[in-house]
Write a protein that holds these residues in place. Structure first.
Motif, PDB file in Angstrom:
ATOM      1  N   LEU A  42       4.733  -4.568 -23.080  1.00  0.00           N
ATOM      2  CA  LEU A  42       4.094  -5.606 -22.244  1.00  0.00           C
ATOM      3  C   LEU A  42       2.584  -5.382 -22.197  1.00  0.00           C
ATOM      4  O   LEU A  42       1.796  -6.325 -22.287  1.00  0.00           O
ATOM      5  CB  LEU A  42       4.669  -5.580 -20.818  1.00  0.00           C
ATOM      6  N   LYS A  43       2.178  -4.124 -22.062  1.00  0.00           N
ATOM      7  CA  LYS A  43       0.736  -3.842 -21.997  1.00  0.00           C
ATOM      8  C   LYS A  43       0.060  -4.219 -23.315  1.00  0.00           C
ATOM      9  O   LYS A  43      -1.052  -4.760 -23.321  1.00  0.00           O
ATOM     10  CB  LYS A  43       0.518  -2.353 -21.692  1.00  0.00           C
ATOM     11  N   GLU A  44       0.727  -3.951 -24.414  1.00  0.00           N
ATOM     12  CA  GLU A  44       0.094  -4.177 -25.719  1.00  0.00           C
ATOM     13  C   GLU A  44       0.200  -5.619 -26.201  1.00  0.00           C
ATOM     14  O   GLU A  44      -0.565  -6.046 -27.055  1.00  0.00           O
ATOM     15  CB  GLU A  44       0.735  -3.237 -26.763  1.00  0.00           C
TER      16      GLU A  44
ATOM     17  N   ARG B 267      -1.016  -8.755 -22.297  1.00  0.00           N
ATOM     18  CA  ARG B 267      -1.977  -8.130 -21.374  1.00  0.00           C
ATOM     19  C   ARG B 267      -2.405  -9.107 -20.269  1.00  0.00           C
ATOM     20  O   ARG B 267      -2.334  -8.801 -19.090  1.00  0.00           O
ATOM     21  CB  ARG B 267      -3.175  -7.662 -22.204  1.00  0.00           C
TER      22      ARG B 267
ATOM     23  N   VAL C  76      10.044  -8.215 -13.898  1.00  0.00           N
ATOM     24  CA  VAL C  76       8.591  -8.153 -13.687  1.00  0.00           C
ATOM     25  C   VAL C  76       8.160  -9.213 -12.673  1.00  0.00           C
ATOM     26  O   VAL C  76       8.448 -10.405 -12.831  1.00  0.00           O
ATOM     27  CB  VAL C  76       7.834  -8.357 -15.023  1.00  0.00           C
TER      28      VAL C  76
ATOM     29  N   CYS D 175       0.775 -11.183 -18.347  1.00  0.00           N
ATOM     30  CA  CYS D 175       1.799 -10.411 -17.626  1.00  0.00           C
ATOM     31  C   CYS D 175       1.234  -9.088 -17.073  1.00  0.00           C
ATOM     32  O   CYS D 175       1.184  -8.886 -15.866  1.00  0.00           O
ATOM     33  CB  CYS D 175       2.990 -10.153 -18.548  1.00  0.00           C
ATOM     34  N   TRP D 176       0.811  -8.218 -17.977  1.00  0.00           N
ATOM     35  CA  TRP D 176       0.476  -6.842 -17.571  1.00  0.00           C
ATOM     36  C   TRP D 176      -0.587  -6.789 -16.465  1.00  0.00           C
ATOM     37  O   TRP D 176      -0.403  -6.117 -15.439  1.00  0.00           O
ATOM     38  CB  TRP D 176       0.008  -6.053 -18.799  1.00  0.00           C
ATOM     39  N   ASP D 177      -1.702  -7.499 -16.664  1.00  0.00           N
ATOM     40  CA  ASP D 177      -2.801  -7.413 -15.693  1.00  0.00           C
ATOM     41  C   ASP D 177      -2.428  -8.029 -14.342  1.00  0.00           C
ATOM     42  O   ASP D 177      -3.009  -7.674 -13.315  1.00  0.00           O
ATOM     43  CB  ASP D 177      -4.067  -8.107 -16.237  1.00  0.00           C
TER      44      ASP D 177
ATOM     45  N   LEU E  53       7.640  -1.302 -21.122  1.00  0.00           N
ATOM     46  CA  LEU E  53       6.388  -1.429 -20.351  1.00  0.00           C
ATOM     47  C   LEU E  53       5.193  -1.352 -21.294  1.00  0.00           C
ATOM     48  O   LEU E  53       4.232  -2.127 -21.170  1.00  0.00           O
ATOM     49  CB  LEU E  53       6.318  -0.310 -19.300  1.00  0.00           C
TER      50      LEU E  53
ATOM     51  N   LEU F 178       0.125   4.845 -20.673  1.00  0.00           N
ATOM     52  CA  LEU F 178       0.406   4.088 -19.453  1.00  0.00           C
ATOM     53  C   LEU F 178      -0.127   4.870 -18.237  1.00  0.00           C
ATOM     54  O   LEU F 178       0.531   4.978 -17.199  1.00  0.00           O
ATOM     55  CB  LEU F 178       1.905   3.802 -19.326  1.00  0.00           C
TER      56      LEU F 178
ATOM     57  N   ASP G 286      -2.177   3.965 -16.266  1.00  0.00           N
ATOM     58  CA  ASP G 286      -2.360   3.031 -15.141  1.00  0.00           C
ATOM     59  C   ASP G 286      -1.442   3.398 -13.970  1.00  0.00           C
ATOM     60  O   ASP G 286      -1.825   3.301 -12.812  1.00  0.00           O
ATOM     61  CB  ASP G 286      -2.032   1.586 -15.530  1.00  0.00           C
TER      62      ASP G 286
ATOM     63  N   ALA H  12       0.693  -7.993 -13.085  1.00  0.00           N
ATOM     64  CA  ALA H  12       1.941  -7.433 -12.540  1.00  0.00           C
ATOM     65  C   ALA H  12       1.689  -6.563 -11.313  1.00  0.00           C
ATOM     66  O   ALA H  12       0.742  -5.770 -11.269  1.00  0.00           O
ATOM     67  CB  ALA H  12       2.651  -6.610 -13.615  1.00  0.00           C
TER      68      ALA H  12
END
Ligand SMILES: Nc1ncnc2c1ncn2[C@@H]1O[C@H](COP(=O)(O)OP(=O)(O)O)[C@@H](O)[C@H]1O
Ligand SMILES: O=C(CO)[C@H](O)[C@H](O)COP(=O)(O)O
Length: 517
Positions: free
Chosen positions: A153-155, A158, A91, A161-163, A150, A212, A214, A165
């Motif tokens: 990571l989103k859950e 957030r 990531v 990392c997720w936002d 993935l 996902l 997104d 990435a």
């Protein structure tokens, strides 16, 4: 590399990133391995079932081993570079800097390793959707694939990392990006671990259904919207910065990568076995099963038409050998399980002392110890009262059940070196029986397999090889060149250089001789 003139002045570099170490090889035009180097890489297990690595640490190790294998060589003669690696998730943020995949916020640890089982709840929900993409992973998605990780990571991460990435890479694709600056993904990674179809591309409905969406909204730019076949030449080749890091010249051809098991499969499956009286000599290549045995074992069988094997990953089109479908069975821990059983035994310190005194590896010592205690019986009979069920990290194939655990029956109160040796033997046998179980499932679905081609670290263990032959009842073929996975990586570099017409032509096969166990 059949046909054409031999041009020994042409070299290719293969880099293989395994779970525990990075290896590099310098390979010549006819497939002979001229230099080899390896270097351990770091692993973290911050919580049970969370396994992490660092992409910077891995790249640094790639640089160390590459510099070593090209020492003393005229760099102008190096024509191509190929990478293979484990299918771990890397990531990076929008500026390509590492992002943390852990609650501690340690961005150095930006890789969720392939054997990480943190995303159990996520994969269960994915499997409940019964989406049609699941047909192409044996009917059940594995927690070791990328979609559940993935979603985790989103859950769970957030904000950290997720936002933030910008790029999620399979490790083989991270390496080719790092070498070239090209973010194109290998068809191998995307088809095998990310639900991409070689024929239809991404399936929007899958990503929307699992939460996902997104990725759909930004046209898959974070997970790959340019896809190339393994061995395709990337961009303008090696960048000046990567060339400095690796000790090579800028501009040499760099190939789209392969996952490590697939590189091993490519390295052995097309072997020229003529003259050894093997049953597969007169049979199509689809009668061969490549078994790549390292930390885990992967069972790679190919077919002309798609074969759906319940609990066995695939069928994946062109993911290993162009134009063929691939089924990939697997056992999540094999070398790791043997190490775990041996190192956790009360007699392990005694084993270490005795093996060191004889200048032997612990496995060479254990194998000779078994020979000593077997007396007149075949070694396999030593375990008539002791049995191991090897699913200590769940069952990847063919049961596809991550909840399964390991088991040992027949334990006694004694814990001496004989007991350790017999437990080790029972573990090796259990792994070989697991291979037989996978082959039976593949054959029941339509494969017709006659011969095993073994490679990877465990193929250096004669007991492991012999038990696979005895228990499957099939000949086991070993390459004279033990580092077959690296040969597969070098084939990619040879392919990207344009020196050969296709990956099949680049199977470096004529220089290899094989032995039948
Ligand atoms: N010479 C050997 N004898 C017995 N086992 C070996 C030998 N070399 C490696 N192994 C076993 O192979 C496994 C690692 O294989 P390797 O292909 O190097 O792993 P990875 O690609 O996962 O990093 C380890 O579990 C190790 O115990
Ligand atoms: O899933 C896999 C391949 O598809 C492998 O199990 C994974 O890449 C690890 O390989 P190794 O055991 O050689 O380190």
């Amino acid at each position: 590399m059949s046909g054409g003139e031999q041009k020994p002045e042409r070299y290719y570099v293969g880099v293989d990133v395994g779970t525990g170490s990075v290896r590099a090889a310098l390979v010549d035009h006819s497939g002979v391995l001229l230099a080899f180097a390896d270097q351990p890489i770091k692993k973290w297990e911050p919580q049970f079932n969370h396994h992490e690595q660092s992409s910077e640490d891995i790249w640094a190790a790639c640089c160390v081993v590459t510099k070593k294998v090209v020492q003393g060589i005229d760099l102008n003669q190096i024509r191509g570079l190929g990478f293979d690696a484990t299918c771990s998730l890397v990531v990076l943020d929008k500026q390509f800097h590492p992002l943390p995949v852990n609650q501690e916020g340690d961005s150095h640890r930006n890789v969720i390793m392939w054997l990480d089982h943190r995303a159990v709840s996520q994969v269960n929900r994915i499997n409940e959707t019964k989406h049609s993409v699941l047909q192409y992973v044996g009917g059940v998605m594995s927690v070791e694939m990328q979609a559940p990780k993935l979603l985790w990571l989103k859950e769970n991460l957030r904000e950290t990392c997720w936002d933030k990435a910008g790029h999620f890479f399979d490790l083989p694709d991270f390496l080719s990006w790092k070498a070239t600056g090209v973010t194109a993904r290998s068809l191998c990674s995307l088809v095998c671990k990310w639900t991409y179809s070689a024929e239809k591309g991404w399936d929007d409905s899958f990503w929307k259904m699992i939460g996902l969406e997104d990725f759909v909204a930004d046209n898959y730019s974070k997970i790959g919207n340019q896809v190339l076949p393994p061995g395709a030449s990337l961009g303008n080749g090696l960048t000046p910065e990567a060339a400095r890091d690796l000790g090579l010249l800028p501009g040499i051809a760099v190939a789209a990568s392969l996952i490590d098991a697939h590189a091993g499969g490519l390295g052995v499956i097309g072997a020229d076995v003529r003259g050894h009286g093997l049953v597969c000599e007169g049979q199509p290549v689809t009668s061969r099963l490549a078994v790549i045995c390292g930390t885990s074992s992967c069972h790679m069988g190919i077919s002309k038409d798609p074969i759906f094997v319940p609990g066995v990953w695939g069928p994946y089109f062109s993911a290993m050998v162009p134009g063929f479908w691939l089924n990939e069975g697997g056992q999540s821990v094999t070398g790791k399980l043997i190490d775990h059983m041996v190192q956790g035994h009360a007699a392990f310190p005694e084993l270490q002392v005795k093996a060191t005194a004889r200048c032997q590896s612990i496995y060479a010592y254990l194998n000779s110890h078994l020979d000593l205690i077997k007396k007149a019986q075949p070694v396999g009979f030593l375990t008539v009262d002791l049995h191991v069920w090897p699913d200590f990290h769940g069952n990847r194939s063919p049961l596809a059940d991550l909840t399964l655990k390991g088991m040992v029956t027949g334990l006694k109160l004694s814990q001496d070196l004989d007991d350790l040796a017999i437990l080790y033997l029972a573990t090796v046998q259990a792994i070989a029986l697991g291979t037989r179980f996978i082959i039976e499932a593949m054959e029941a679905a339509g494969h017709s397999i006659s011969t095993l081609f073994l490679c990877g670290g465990l193929s250096k263990n004669p007991l492991f090889v012999q038990m696979h032959a005895d228990i499957t009842g099939m000949p086991v073929v070993l390459s004279q060149e033990v580092e077959s996975v690296l040969v597969g990586a070098a084939i990619l570099g040879a392919c990207a250089s344009g020196d050969f017409a296709s990956v099949q032509h680049r199977q470096l096969k004529d220089s290899k001789k094989y032995k039948d166990k």
